[in-house]
Enzyme design. Structure first.
Site, PDB file in Angstrom:
ATOM      1  CE  LYS A   1      -3.769  -2.510   2.172  1.00 44.57           C
ATOM      2  NZ  LYS A   1      -4.402  -3.039   3.371  1.00 44.57           N
TER       3      LYS A   1
ATOM      4  CD  GLN B   1      -3.432  -4.753   6.461  1.00 46.43           C
ATOM      5  OE1 GLN B   1      -3.623  -3.694   5.870  1.00 46.43           O
ATOM      6  NE2 GLN B   1      -3.720  -5.916   5.915  1.00 46.43           N
TER       7      GLN B   1
ATOM      8  CG  ASP C   1      -9.894  -0.887   4.920  1.00 50.73           C
ATOM      9  OD1 ASP C   1      -9.700  -1.307   3.774  1.00 50.73           O
ATOM     10  OD2 ASP C   1      -9.192  -1.192   5.902  1.00 50.73           O
TER      11      ASP C   1
END
Ligand code: GUN
Length: 282
Positions: free
Chosen positions: A53, A97, A120
């Site tokens: 990322k 994450q 997200d």
């Protein structure tokens, strides 16, 4: 054999377009969109994902910060960090994450992220909006899958039967909802499903997202189906998906490979969501 649909190529075009938009902001002297990724602990798979990322942000000129916290960080300390990022107006996207260490409550942590910075698409508010078909951040992998279907000419799924294998919050459930929003008739299969092969063999669109190497064999697949493989499994040091690609590909109209399939789309959608947040809210 049908078409092999390379997410890597679609993602490259998306990244090029995003880079052009960011270059234009820079030329005009505007603030540059910024993504913060939080990684708690040092799970090797998670570390490799967040590094990917970071690299993708760098390549398109998006600002990014990787915030690494130790495995034994308290939940309170993580929540305090998220609150600080929520109120920092220079930050457009916050991603925590997953998975988190066991001593943390994942739902509580995701709930703490400002829904407007939830690139997200995991916040319950944004999941609710997805269910109601309202404009919102879509979770990156499901959004990437739908974009791949668009590219292959499968946008309106009216009359088609879609089967999703896997019921995770990250992929299975949201992608099933997105397929339903496109008028597909959707079935979700999982570890407790009986006659899974027969159900899959009826699918016009088959999405495999269980993390079980080469689970889907040729007799699970209808001739002319579209098969999207979300699995990323390591077998004997090599990556493979949840679909037995070599044996299945000849039966399909469209199939995605692993690697170079869905994976690169997930990152491209994260970048796209972050730019969307920048444009919407700042
Ligand atoms: N872990 C595996 N996939 C994802 C993802 O898309 N987002 C986050 N935050 N964690 C993940």
């Amino acid at each position: 054999m049908g078409t092999i649909l390379y997410g890597s190529e679609i993602a490259k075009d998306i990244r090029t377009s995003l880079k052009e938009q960011i270059d234009e902001l820079r030329e005009k002297g505007k603030r540059i969109p910024k993504l913060v990724v939080i990684l708690v602990g040092d799970n090797p798979a998670s570390l490799s994902y967040v590094t990917g990322k970071e690299k993708a942000c760098r390549e398109i000129g998006m600002e990014n910060i990787l915030l690494r916290l130790q495995e034994d960080t308290t939940e309170e300390a993580l929540l305090a960090e998220i609150h600080r990022l929520n109120t920092d107006t220079s930050i457009d996207g916050i991603l925590v994450q997953l998975p988190l260490p066991k001593h943390m409550d994942e739902h509580k942590v995701l709930f703490a992220i400002d829904p407007q910075k939830d690139v997200d698409g995991f916040h319950p508010y944004n999941i609710g909006k997805l269910m109601l078909q309202e404009d919102t951040y879509l979770p990156c992998t499901p959004k990437g899958i739908l974009r791949m279907l668009d590219t292959a000419g499968y946008s309106d799924l009216s009359g088609l039967r879609a089967v999703v294998i896997g019921r995770s919050n990250i992929v299975g459930k949201p992608v099933a909802q997105l397929l339903l929003n496109r008028n597909a008739t959707v079935t979700i299969c999982h570890s407790r499903t009986r006659n899974i092969e027969e159900i899959c063999a009826e699918a016009d669109i088959l999405i495999a997202s269980v993390g079980s190497p080469r689970l889907v064999t040729a007799d699970w697949v209808k001739k002319g189906a579209v098969v999207i493989d979300v699995g990323i499994n390591r077998v004997d040091g090599r990556l493979c998906g949840d679909v037995d690609f070599e044996r299945v590909k000849d039966k399909t109209a469209v199939i995605t490979p692993v690697p170079k399939g869905v994976g690169p789309m997930t990152i491209a959608m994260l970048l796209e969501n972050t730019l969307e947040s920048y444009r919407k809210h700042r």
